[in-house]
Design an enzyme around this catalytic site. Structure first.
Site, PDB file in Angstrom:
ATOM      1  N   ASP A  94      -7.745  15.712  17.293  1.00  0.00           N
ATOM      2  CA  ASP A  94      -6.639  16.430  16.638  1.00  0.00           C
ATOM      3  C   ASP A  94      -6.777  16.529  15.126  1.00  0.00           C
ATOM      4  O   ASP A  94      -5.813  16.831  14.435  1.00  0.00           O
ATOM      5  CB  ASP A  94      -5.286  15.759  16.952  1.00  0.00           C
ATOM      6  N   GLY A 125       0.817  -1.199   0.000  1.00  0.00           N
ATOM      7  CA  GLY A 125       0.000   0.000   0.000  1.00  0.00           C
ATOM      8  C   GLY A 125       0.847   1.244   0.000  1.00  0.00           C
ATOM      9  O   GLY A 125       2.031   1.225  -0.367  1.00  0.00           O
TER      10      GLY A 125
END
Length: 664
Positions: free
Chosen positions: A496, A386
Site C-alpha cells: 500500500d 519522538g
C-alpha cells in the site's frame, strides 16, 4: 464409534520401543472393543479423538504378561498384550478381574482368525530384548505355547489358510488402521524449550523440557496444547519444538541462530576445554560443530575449530565428523564425540548453545489478546520522545518489562493504525521488535512493545566506538537483514505504499514531500534497537504510514530521510522492497563507520545531486573489501539489479564464515 461396543474402559497403554534407547511412555486411553476392532481414544467428556485402531482380523495373540516385577512404573499393575501383525500392544488394567475380562472377550472374538500364533512371549520386550528368553530379535519366535481358549488342556489353533471366494480370489488380511510401532502415531508431540507461566486463564503453563500434545494449531504464533494431566490451553509456538528424530532444536547443544562470529564469542566467554556449539552452516541444510580448546598440538594458547558435519552418499543417509565414525543421526554423532575425541582437537564436553538464553518474545501476551487494559501497566522512567509521542519504560502486570509509547492526540490516523496493529502483532520474529498490543479505549492511545535495554543502534555504535570488531559489526548487519527478510517474505515492506506517495513538481529544488512517510528502515540505525543480549532488531515497521506529518522540509535530513533514499525515490518517489535494500546498504555503512552521519559534509540538496548523478558513499576503514562489495550491490542504480534481503542474508553469512572475507 459406529459399532456397538462390547467392552469400554479407561486403561493405560505403553508405547512401543523402536530402539533400545527409545524411552517408554505410559498414556491413559479410552479402549473400546467392537466386533471388528480394538480402538483407543484420547477421551474427554465432550469429544473423543481416536489415537489408534487394530482390526480384530489382524490379531494373532492376546494374553496376560507374566512376572512383571519391578519394570512396571505406571499405576495400573495388570498388563496384557495384543500381538497384531509384527507389532505388540501392551495394555495395563486396574485389576486382575478387568484384565481377565478383556483377555477372554478378545480371545472369543479372534478364535476364527486366519493366523494365530503357536508360541508367544509371556514377558515384556524391554531395552532391546525379550525378558522371558533374552532373545534380541524383536520378531524372534515365542518361547511358550499359546492357548487361544485359555484352557491349558487344549492345544492352540493352527493357522487357517486364507479362503477363496467363488471367483477363486484369495483375500489378504487387512492391515491395522494405525501402525502402532511408534506408539501414538497420530499424537503431535512437542517439547518445551522455555518456561511459560501463562498470563490468562485460557493459557497452558509450560515447563522447560516437558512434553505436550498439540490439539490445534490456531495460527502461526499460538497453539492449543494439552499436558500430561489432560489440562488444555494456549501456548506460544516459538516456545516449543516438535519431538521427533532429526529435530535438533530439542537439544541443549544446538543453536539455530548463531553464526560463526557469535559462536566464537560465546565459546571464548565460556573459556572451558571442550566447550562446543552445534549451529547451522552458511550452506542451507548443513551443520557445523564449533569447538574450543585451550591447547593445540600440545602447545599453549586457546583456539576454536569449526568442523562441518558431513553426510554419506546414498541411502540411508549417515553423518560423520571423522571418516571412521559414522552415525545414523546427528544426535548420535554428538553423543559419541562427547565421550571420544576421535580426530577432533578435544572431545565435546560442555554444550554452551542455550546457556543464559532468555525466552523469546511472544506475539501478544496471549492468543488474540491485542487490546491491553491500561490498569495492567506500571509507568516508569521516560526513555525518549519522538514525532508521535513520549516513550516510557513500564511493566505489564509486574511481570514483563515493556516500552509504552503514548500517542499525542492528532498525531496519527488512529482508527486505521489500530486495525493495522492486529496484523502487525502477528509479525513475530527474533529480529523484529515485538508489538504486544495497544490501549485504544482512552486518550492518549498507548502502543505496547518489547523493551530493548540498549536503545537505538546508532547510539549503541557511538558509545562503543573502537571496541567492536568488523566481524561483530557484520553480525549486527545480519541481525537487521534477517528481520528485513522476514518482513519482505510477508509482503509487509511496500504494501500500500506506492499509491500513497506523491511528490512535488520539482523535488530537487524544493525538497518538499507531501505524503505519508516512506518505508520504516530508511532512517537506518535510528530505526533499529539493541536488547540486553546485544541482539539488534528492526523497530517501528508499518507505523510511519499513519503519522499525520505530511511536510518534510528539514535540510538536515531529520525528517524526510534523503540521505538514505535511492534515486527512484528522490526522482519519482517510487517505493518497493528494493528501495529498502538501498537504505539497508546505508545502514551497513553506518555500522562500519560506528555511527557516522552519511554524507555528513553535504546538505540534502547536494545529496540529491550526488546520488542521482551516480556518486556513492566511500568505503569505511573498518569495512573489508568483501563487505563494501555488498554495500555497493545495495546501491545499484536500477532497483531490479539490487539483491533481495534473502540474497543479502546468504552473502553476509558466507562472509561471516570466511576468514578471508573479513580480512581488511
Amino acid at each position: 464409534m459406529s459399532a456397538e461396543p462390547l467392552l469400554e474402559e479407561t486403561l493405560i497403554k505403553r508405547s512401543q520401543q523402536k530402539r533400545r534407547t527409545s524411552p517408554l511412555n505410559y498414556k491413559e486411553r479410552l479402549f473400546v472393543l467392537t466386533k471388528s476392532s480394538l480402538s483407543y481414544y484420547d477421551g474427554r467428556a465432550e469429544k473423543k479423538f481416536r489415537r489408534g485402531s487394530i482390526q480384530l482380523s489382524c490379531i494373532r495373540c492376546v494374553e496376560v504378561v507374566k512376572d512383571v516385577g519391578g519394570i512396571n512404573p505406571c499405576q495400573y499393575k495388570y498388563p496384557f498384550q495384543v500381538v497384531h501383525e509384527s507389532n505388540t500392544l501392551y495394555v495395563f488394567t486396574p485389576s486382575q478381574d478387568s484384565r481377565s475380562v478383556w483377555v477372554q472377550r478378545i480371545k472369543e472374538e479372534i478364535r476364527d482368525n486366519r493366523e494365530i500364533l503357536t508360541k508367544f512371549h509371556p514377558q515384556f520386550w524391554c531395552e532391546g530384548a525379550w525378558l522371558c528368553c533374552r532373545q534380541e530379535e524383536k520378531q524372534a519366535p515365542g518361547c511358550e505355547e499359546y492357548n487361544l481358549f485359555g484352557d491349558a488342556s487344549r492345544k492352540p489353533l493352527p493357522p487357517i489358510p486364507a479362503e477363496e471366494d467363488k471367483d477363486g480370489r484369495r483375500w489378504p488380511i487387512l492391515p491395522p488402521e494405525v501402525d502402532d510401532e511408534d506408539g501414538d502415531a497420530t499424537d503431535d508431540v512437542v517439547v518445551a524449550l522455555y518456561d511459560f507461566p501463562g498470563s490468562e486463564s485460557h493459557d497452558l503453563q509450560l515447563v522447560q523440557g516437558g512434553e505436550y500434545i498439540i490439539v490445534e494449531r490456531c495460527d502461526v504464533n499460538w497453539y492449543k496444547a494439552r499436558n500430561q494431566h489432560g489440562e488444555e490451553g494456549y501456548i506460544p509456538s516459538n516456545y516449543v519444538t516438535e519431538k521427533k528424530s532429526g529435530n535438533l532444536a530439542q537439544f541443549a547443544w544446538y543453536s539455530k541462530h548463531v553464526n560463526r562470529n557469535k559462536a566464537e564469542e560465546l565459546l571464548r566467554k565460556e573459556d572451558k576445554e571442550g566447550a562446543f556449539i552445534v549451529r547451522e552452516s552458511s550452506t542451507q541444510g548443513t551443520y557445523t560443530v564449533s569447538l574450543y580448546t585451550k591447547s593445540v598440538g600440545g602447545k599453549g594458547g586457546a583456539a576454536i575449530k569449526h568442523y562441518r558435519i558431513r553426510e554419506t552418499r546414498g541411502s540411508p543417509k549417515q553423518f560423520y565428523l571423522a571418516g571412521k565414525h559414522v552415525f545414523d543421526s546427528i544426535a548420535e554423532l554428538i553423543t559419541y564425540h562427547q565421550h571420544n575425541a576421535a580426530g577432533l582437537v578435544a572431545r565435546l564436553r560442555y554444550p554452551v548453545g542455550k546457556q543464559d538464553k532468555s525466552a523469546p518474545s511472544t506475539a501478544g501476551f496471549s492468543y488474540e489478546k491485542w487490546e491491553i487494559n491500561p490498569s495492567d501497566l506500571t509507568f516508569m522512567k521516560e526513555l525518549g520522545s519522538g514525532q508521535v509521542g513520549v516513550v516510557r519504560l513500564g511493566m505489564w502486570r509486574a511481570q514483563h518489562k515493556v516500552a509504552i509509547k503514548a500517542i499525542k492526540h492528532g498525531a496519527m490516523y488512529e482508527e486505521d493504525f489500530i486495525e493495522e496493529a492486529k496484523v502487525m502483532m502477528k509479525l513475530s520474529h527474533p529480529k523484529l521488535v515485538q508489538l504486544y498490543g495497544v490501549c485504544s479505549q482512552q486518550q492518549p492511545i498507548y502502543i505496547i512493545t518489547e523493551f530493548m535495554e540498549h536503545g537505538c543502534l546508532l547510539d549503541f555504535l557511538r558509545r562503543r566506538r573502537g571496541s567492536i570488531s568488523p566481524a561483530s559489526l557484520l553480525s549486527i548487519c545480519l541481525d537487521v537483514c534477517e528481520g528485513m527478510r522476514h518482513l519482505e517474505s510477508n509482503s509487509f515492506i511496500h504494501r500500500d505504499l506506492v499509491s500513497s506517495h506523491t511528490v512535488s513538481y520539482n523535488f530537487c529544488k524544493s525538497l518538499t514531500v507531501f505524503s505519508k512517510s516512506p518505508s520504516f528502515v530508511v532512517q537506518g540505525a535510528r530505526n533499529c534497537l539493541v536488547n540486553d543480549s546485544l541482539v539488534v532488531k528492526v523497530s517501528d515497521f508499518g507505523m510511519a504510514r499513519y503519522v499525520l506529518d505530511d511536510q518534510y522540509t528539514s535540510s538536515s535530513g531529520s525528517k524526510f530521510p534523503v540521505k538514505w533514499s535511492p534515486p527512484e525515490v528522490l526522482n519519482f518517489c517510487r517505493h518497493s522492497s528494493k528501495s529498502d535494500v538501498w537504505s539497508y546498504g546505508v545502514l551497513m555503512w553506518e555500522a562500519f563507520t560506528e555511527g557516522r552521519m552519511p554524507f555528513e559534509q553535504n546538505n540534502n540538496r547536494e545529496v540529491v545531486t550526488l546520488v542521482t548523478t551516480g556518486h556513492r558513499l566511500s568505503r569505511p576503514k573498518l569495512a573489508p573489501a568483501a563487505v563494501y562489495d555488498i554495500m555497493q550491490l545495495c546501491w545499484q542504480e536500477r532497483p531490479e539489479d539490487r539483491p533481495s534481503f534473502s540474497q543479502l542474508c546468504l552473502m553476509i553469512c558466507d562472509a561471516l564464515e570466511s576468514d578471508a572475507a573479513l580480512a581488511n
